[in-house]
Design an enzyme around this catalytic site. Structure first.
Site, PDB file in Angstrom:
ATOM      1  N   GLU A 120       6.950   9.124-105.343  1.00  0.00           N
ATOM      2  CA  GLU A 120       6.107  10.334-105.351  1.00  0.00           C
ATOM      3  C   GLU A 120       5.529  10.629-103.960  1.00  0.00           C
ATOM      4  OE1 GLU A 120       6.767  12.214-107.762  1.00  0.00           O
ATOM      5  OE2 GLU A 120       4.880  12.352-108.852  1.00  0.00           O
ATOM      6  N   THR A 168       3.665  20.771-105.532  1.00  0.00           N
ATOM      7  CA  THR A 168       2.508  19.883-105.690  1.00  0.00           C
ATOM      8  C   THR A 168       1.764  19.758-104.361  1.00  0.00           C
ATOM      9  OG1 THR A 168       3.668  18.706-107.412  1.00  0.00           O
ATOM     10  CG2 THR A 168       1.818  17.557-106.414  1.00  0.00           C
TER      11      THR A 168
HETATM   12  N1  LIG Z   1      14.511  13.469-107.861  1.00  0.00           N
HETATM   13  C1  LIG Z   1      13.795  14.566-107.673  1.00  0.00           C
HETATM   14  N2  LIG Z   1      13.568  15.419-108.701  1.00  0.00           N
HETATM   15  C2  LIG Z   1      12.878  16.565-108.515  1.00  0.00           C
HETATM   16  N3  LIG Z   1      12.375  16.961-107.343  1.00  0.00           N
HETATM   17  C3  LIG Z   1      12.555  16.142-106.282  1.00  0.00           C
HETATM   18  C4  LIG Z   1      13.260  14.922-106.410  1.00  0.00           C
HETATM   19  N4  LIG Z   1      13.268  14.321-105.193  1.00  0.00           N
HETATM   20  C5  LIG Z   1      12.616  15.140-104.348  1.00  0.00           C
HETATM   21  N5  LIG Z   1      12.195  16.241-104.996  1.00  0.00           N
HETATM   22  C6  LIG Z   1      11.432  17.355-104.399  1.00  0.00           C
HETATM   23  O1  LIG Z   1      10.146  17.349-104.993  1.00  0.00           O
HETATM   24  C7  LIG Z   1       9.658  18.663-105.134  1.00  0.00           C
HETATM   25  C8  LIG Z   1       9.224  18.825-106.589  1.00  0.00           C
HETATM   26  O2  LIG Z   1       8.228  17.906-106.880  1.00  0.00           O
HETATM   27  P1  LIG Z   1       6.775  18.387-107.240  1.00  0.00           P
HETATM   28  O3  LIG Z   1       6.337  19.438-106.230  1.00  0.00           O
HETATM   29  O4  LIG Z   1       5.927  17.176-107.383  1.00  0.00           O
HETATM   30  O5  LIG Z   1       7.034  19.115-108.621  1.00  0.00           O
HETATM   31  P2  LIG Z   1       6.890  18.596-110.074  1.00  0.00           P
HETATM   32  O6  LIG Z   1       5.579  19.135-110.479  1.00  0.00           O
HETATM   33  O7  LIG Z   1       7.941  19.239-110.867  1.00  0.00           O
HETATM   34  O8  LIG Z   1       6.981  17.117-110.001  1.00  0.00           O
HETATM   35  C9  LIG Z   1      10.764  19.607-104.767  1.00  0.00           C
HETATM   36  O9  LIG Z   1      10.502  20.047-103.425  1.00  0.00           O
HETATM   37  C10 LIG Z   1      12.006  18.729-104.742  1.00  0.00           C
HETATM   38  O10 LIG Z   1      12.956  19.113-103.807  1.00  0.00           O
HETATM   39  N1  LIG Z   2      -2.388  14.650-109.946  1.00  0.00           N
HETATM   40  C1  LIG Z   2      -1.312  15.390-109.319  1.00  0.00           C
HETATM   41  C2  LIG Z   2      -0.252  15.627-110.376  1.00  0.00           C
HETATM   42  C3  LIG Z   2       0.907  16.473-109.919  1.00  0.00           C
HETATM   43  O1  LIG Z   2       1.767  16.656-111.033  1.00  0.00           O
HETATM   44  P1  LIG Z   2       3.110  17.510-110.920  1.00  0.00           P
HETATM   45  O2  LIG Z   2       3.716  17.440-112.273  1.00  0.00           O
HETATM   46  O3  LIG Z   2       2.707  18.888-110.540  1.00  0.00           O
HETATM   47  O4  LIG Z   2       3.946  16.843-109.877  1.00  0.00           O
HETATM   48  C4  LIG Z   2      -1.883  16.716-108.835  1.00  0.00           C
HETATM   49  O5  LIG Z   2      -2.549  17.370-109.618  1.00  0.00           O
HETATM   50  O6  LIG Z   2      -1.683  17.055-107.670  1.00  0.00           O
END
Ligand SMILES: Nc1ncnc2c1ncn2[C@@H]1O[C@H](COP(=O)(O)OP(=O)(O)O)[C@@H](O)[C@H]1O
Ligand SMILES: N[C@@H](CCOP(=O)(O)O)C(=O)O
Length: 292
Positions: A120, A168
């Site tokens: 993450e 995020t």
């Molecule tokens: N295995 C993965 N699956 C999904 N997103 C990924 C992965 N590895 C890297 N990413 C990147 O993470 C971002 C999405 O994650 P995030 O912003 O935390 O969204 P979510 O809320 O869906 O987790 C995108 O920019 C994506 O390219």
């Molecule tokens: N606590 C984090 C959780 C992010 O969750 P996601 O599903 O949007 O990746 C935040 O609130 O930033």
């Protein structure tokens, strides 16, 4: 080859910013791993075009490195990236469980949570564990630096995903860095109420405990139509509505028998604001599981 199904998760639940998380019965990612001399990643499925295959940029690459478990990894995305449904965490958690099984390590599940959280950090800059903890352990989880507490619970849920992208990383930038004593008291009260509701499988208490005036309003402002969707869900039988994770998914906890009505009310309310959406009628699910 080892194959793992890893669930979507909803973090925060309003009052539990960076602490609470819930595993959802659907949607989910599926991760296939095979031993290899070095790690390679192939991404298929929903939103795969937005997910890097470079192991240094994918959450799964960081997990393979932390476990010292090189593999040829295929990710079949069922959880849309940048959804607020723990998409990056589902892959990280699935890879941690799959690689652990592939290499026969039998790592303690809490340690696997810490390893998946390193994935993450690749995406959001911080190793927050509130998505990877429920994605590995299932149910409701409380993730703190001191450890993870997990509880089974049963709740009827709708996760409504609008056709909007909120990263995020961006949504973390709008979170206030300070809060007043009144806000602290309100947050503690809500979080305690929510936890009692989880223990009792009580949707009224969980819904009431999702109230949050600190983080949620700043994220809701990034979601077109949020207030209307929240009102429509409540009128249709939701006991509580909040931003799922960093958004844009909106999560509703439902009274028994109202899930279908809540789902269509949320879709209609987004549509009235010109936003297409998809509603997952779901429930609290299990953690990542090897199924082949
Ligand atoms: N295995 C993965 N699956 C999904 N997103 C990924 C992965 N590895 C890297 N990413 C990147 O993470 C971002 C999405 O994650 P995030 O912003 O935390 O969204 P979510 O809320 O869906 O987790 C995108 O920019 C994506 O390219
Ligand atoms: N606590 C984090 C959780 C992010 O969750 P996601 O599903 O949007 O990746 C935040 O609130 O930033």
């Amino acid at each position: 080859m080892v194959t793992v199904r890893a669930p979507a998760t909803s973090a925060n639940l309003g009052s539990g910013f960076d602490v609470f998380g819930l595993a959802l019965a659907r949607p989910a990612d599926v991760i296939h791993v095979e031993k290899a001399a070095e790690t390679t990643i192939t991404v298929e499925g929903i939103g795969s075009q937005y997910v890097p295959e470079d192991p240094r940029k994918n959450t799964v690459g960081a997990v393979a490195e932390a476990l010292d478990a090189p593999a040829s990894i295929t990710i079949d995305k069922g959880v849309r990236p940048s959804s607020g449904l723990g998409s990056s965490a589902a892959s990280a958690a699935g890879a941690a469980v799959a690689l652990d099984a592939l290499y026969g390590r039998e790592t303690d599940p809490e340690e696997l949570v810490r390893i998946a959280a390193k994935g993450e950090a690749v995406v959001s800059g911080e190793a927050h564990a509130d998505n990877v903890a429920p994605a590995i352990l299932g149910g409701f989880t409380i993730a703190t630096p001191e450890g993870i507490t997990s509880m089974e619970t049963s709740l009827s849920l709708v996760a409504c995903l609008p056709d909007i992208v909120v990263s995020t990383r961006d949504a973390r930038a709008v979170v206030p860095s300070e809060l007043s004593l009144d806000d602290l008291v309100g947050t503690v009260g809500a979080a305690a109420t929510l936890t009692a509701g989880v223990a009792r499988n009580d949707p009224e208490l969980v819904g009431r405990g999702m109230a949050d005036g600190v983080v949620t309003p700043t994220r809701a402002a990034l979601i077109d139509g949020y207030d209307a969707v929240s009102k429509a869900a409540t009128a249709a039988g939701a006991t509580g509505v909040t931003v799922s994770g960093a958004g844009p998914t909106v999560l509703a906890v439902c009274q028994d028998g109202t899930r279908e009505a809540v789902a269509s009310a949320m879709i209609d309310a987004f549509a009235e604001h010109g936003v297409d959406s998809r509603a997952y009628q779901t429930s609290v699910g299990r953690g990542a599981e090897v199924f082949v």
